[in-house]
Design a protein around this motif. Structure first.
Motif, PDB file in Angstrom:
ATOM      1  N   ASP A 227       0.822  -1.219   0.000  1.00 57.69           N
ATOM      2  CA  ASP A 227       0.000   0.000   0.000  1.00 57.69           C
ATOM      3  C   ASP A 227       0.854   1.267   0.000  1.00 57.69           C
ATOM      4  O   ASP A 227       0.429   2.294  -0.534  1.00 57.69           O
ATOM      5  N   LEU A 228       2.024   1.192   0.596  1.00 56.63           N
ATOM      6  CA  LEU A 228       2.852   2.392   0.731  1.00 56.63           C
ATOM      7  C   LEU A 228       4.104   2.373  -0.142  1.00 56.63           C
ATOM      8  O   LEU A 228       4.688   3.427  -0.407  1.00 56.63           O
ATOM      9  N   SER A 229       4.543   1.208  -0.561  1.00 60.17           N
ATOM     10  CA  SER A 229       5.749   1.131  -1.387  1.00 60.17           C
ATOM     11  C   SER A 229       5.457   1.644  -2.790  1.00 60.17           C
ATOM     12  O   SER A 229       4.418   1.339  -3.378  1.00 60.17           O
ATOM     13  N   THR A 230       6.383   2.414  -3.316  1.00 58.54           N
ATOM     14  CA  THR A 230       6.201   3.003  -4.640  1.00 58.54           C
ATOM     15  C   THR A 230       6.994   2.269  -5.714  1.00 58.54           C
ATOM     16  O   THR A 230       6.904   2.622  -6.886  1.00 58.54           O
ATOM     17  N   ASP A 231       7.768   1.288  -5.318  1.00 57.49           N
ATOM     18  CA  ASP A 231       8.634   0.618  -6.290  1.00 57.49           C
ATOM     19  C   ASP A 231       8.724  -0.864  -5.952  1.00 57.49           C
ATOM     20  O   ASP A 231       9.594  -1.292  -5.194  1.00 57.49           O
ATOM     21  N   ILE A 232       7.797  -1.665  -6.498  1.00 56.44           N
ATOM     22  CA  ILE A 232       7.795  -3.111  -6.284  1.00 56.44           C
ATOM     23  C   ILE A 232       7.989  -3.788  -7.639  1.00 56.44           C
ATOM     24  O   ILE A 232       7.197  -3.591  -8.564  1.00 56.44           O
ATOM     25  N   ASN A 240       2.515 -10.710   2.691  1.00 57.14           N
ATOM     26  CA  ASN A 240       1.328 -11.523   2.885  1.00 57.14           C
ATOM     27  C   ASN A 240       0.867 -11.314   4.329  1.00 57.14           C
ATOM     28  O   ASN A 240       1.531 -11.744   5.272  1.00 57.14           O
ATOM     29  N   LYS A 241      -0.256 -10.659   4.509  1.00 56.27           N
ATOM     30  CA  LYS A 241      -0.725 -10.309   5.852  1.00 56.27           C
ATOM     31  C   LYS A 241      -1.171 -11.520   6.659  1.00 56.27           C
ATOM     32  O   LYS A 241      -1.353 -11.415   7.883  1.00 56.27           O
ATOM     33  N   ASP A 320       7.211 -11.673   6.521  1.00 62.34           N
ATOM     34  CA  ASP A 320       6.037 -10.815   6.359  1.00 62.34           C
ATOM     35  C   ASP A 320       5.718  -9.985   7.588  1.00 62.34           C
ATOM     36  O   ASP A 320       5.247  -8.845   7.471  1.00 62.34           O
ATOM     37  N   SER A 321       5.907 -10.552   8.765  1.00 63.37           N
ATOM     38  CA  SER A 321       5.467  -9.869   9.983  1.00 63.37           C
ATOM     39  C   SER A 321       6.340  -8.669  10.330  1.00 63.37           C
ATOM     40  O   SER A 321       5.919  -7.782  11.082  1.00 63.37           O
ATOM     41  N   GLU A 322       7.556  -8.624   9.811  1.00 59.35           N
ATOM     42  CA  GLU A 322       8.427  -7.456   9.984  1.00 59.35           C
ATOM     43  C   GLU A 322       8.711  -6.896   8.594  1.00 59.35           C
ATOM     44  O   GLU A 322       9.637  -7.324   7.910  1.00 59.35           O
ATOM     45  N   TYR A 323       7.908  -5.943   8.183  1.00 60.43           N
ATOM     46  CA  TYR A 323       7.950  -5.482   6.811  1.00 60.43           C
ATOM     47  C   TYR A 323       8.445  -4.037   6.726  1.00 60.43           C
ATOM     48  O   TYR A 323       8.505  -3.311   7.728  1.00 60.43           O
TER      49      TYR A 323
END
Length: 383
Positions: A227-232, A240-241, A320-323
């Motif tokens: 949602d916040l990353s601009t470069d994936i 993965n939540k 995933d839990s520490e992203y």
């Protein structure tokens, strides 16, 4: 008829004979000296061989013994050899600093970790947030300054606790190859080799390493907040939540076709180069994989699994839990907020991308050539 008496020869033959005699004596002396040196060497070699046999016999190691150790320090007594180092700053005049360092580490867990980043002054605020998270856990921070500006960081309260290395316009892989040799960083359990444009508001390095250890992972990266990353660039890096860790991605597109049957990158056994974390054993392998002259590191991510100390599908994963958030800010060679000639900066970015692509092809060629020429190497992941 009487002839006048003959005069003695005055052609200087006597002087010539004397000169030749002296030359002969000097030549003999030189030959004698060389003979002594050669005999001395022979005696030394014989003594060395005898010593090797004695040492080998004492430990049951055959004729090799102590002299076969590949430490590069065969001429030193065993007890004086220091095979590794660290990045801890040592005080010049008082040992109190070292004692403080020791007591500070006791508050943390047993892990020793190093965060190394290539940084520029324009990302100082972001790097400040990242560094504080690691320093609060008594981990070591090492900054590679690619823009030549080290003094600009002096105002940060933790600046004197970090290691600063300066080399203009170099990448983190260039710095890592030269300053993170496995013997130098052997004291650290984990190496974070990160970019400077990562947001770490939701990231805790200590919890991250706890997960890495509990999951038996050797090479990892934190997941990216979609949602916040601009470069994936790759779906496997997306958070993965519903899980704590994921090791593969599923993608039925023809270009990817990632399923449970997938055995390698980019479907499984793969992390991206922006935020990798390596165990000590993995880094010892990865450092050798980094090419000295291919400084952009393109192509490395596809081969990191060979350094996973086992099955890359199990030993490599995304946590995933520490992203984190990938902000996607062009830095090295990119446009500056204060630049008066943004066009030149954009041109540099184009040139850098071209060079990166060319290096990718060179790396592939070198890998293929190395595989062909090494008759003893077997690909552990080949079907």
């Amino acid at each position: 008829m009487k002839y006048p008496p003959r005069r003695a020869a005055t052609c200087g033959c006597g002087y010539l004979a004397a000169f030749l005699t002296l030359l002969l004596v000097a030549s003999l002396q030189i030959q004698y000296h060389h003979l002594k040196v050669d005999l001395g060497r022979s005696d030394f070699d014989a003594a060395t061989a005898t010593q090797r046999r004695r040492e080998g016999g004492r430990r049951g190691g055959g004729s090799a013994g102590r002299w076969s150790r590949k430490t590069g320090a065969e001429g030193l007594p065993r007890g004086i050899v220091e095979t590794s180092s660290d990045m801890y700053l040592r005080p010049l005049w008082d040992s109190a600093g070292a004692a403080t360092k020791t007591s500070a580490k006791s508050k943390s867990d047993s892990y020793k970790a190093l965060l190394a980043m290539a940084v520029g002054i324009e990302q100082m605020q972001n790097v400040d947030t990242m560094a504080r998270k690691f320093l609060n856990e008594s981990y070591t921070v090492m900054l590679f300054h690619y823009d030549g500006n080290v003094d600009g960081w002096r105002g940060l309260e933790w600046s004197d606790k970090a290691i600063h290395v300066l080399a203009p316009n170099q990448t983190k892989w260039w710095f890592a190859k030269r300053f993170l040799h496995p013997s130098v960083v052997a004291i650290y359990d984990f190496i974070f080799l990160w970019d400077e444009d990562l947001g770490v508001e939701k990231f805790d390095p200590r919890r991250y390493l706890d997960i890495m250890v509990s999951e038996g992972l050797e090479i990892t990266q934190p997941a990216l907040d979609p949602d916040l990353s601009t470069d994936i660039h790759h779906r496997i890096t997306i958070r993965n939540k519903m899980t704590k860790v994921h090791r593969r991605v599923y993608d039925n597109r023809p270009s990817m076709n990632c399923s449970d049957d997938s055995k390698g990158p980019p479907c499984t056994g793969w992390v991206e180069g922006m935020a990798p974390v390596f165990s000590r054993a993995a880094w010892k392998c990865v450092w050798h994989l980094i090419q000295n002259d291919l400084i952009h590191g393109w192509g490395l991510d596809m081969k990191l699994g060979y350094c996973a100390q086992g099955d890359r599908a199990e030993k490599v994963g995304v946590i995933d839990s520490e992203y984190v958030v990938h902000q996607g800010i062009p830095s090295l060679g990119g446009p500056s907020h204060t630049s008066k000639i943004p066009r030149r900066s954009l041109d540099l970015r184009t040139q850098i991308r071209r060079k990166s692509s060319a290096e990718l092809e060179k790396f592939k060629e070198r890998w293929d050539k190395a595989v062909r020429e090494d008759d003893e190497w077997l690909d552990p992941f080949e079907a």
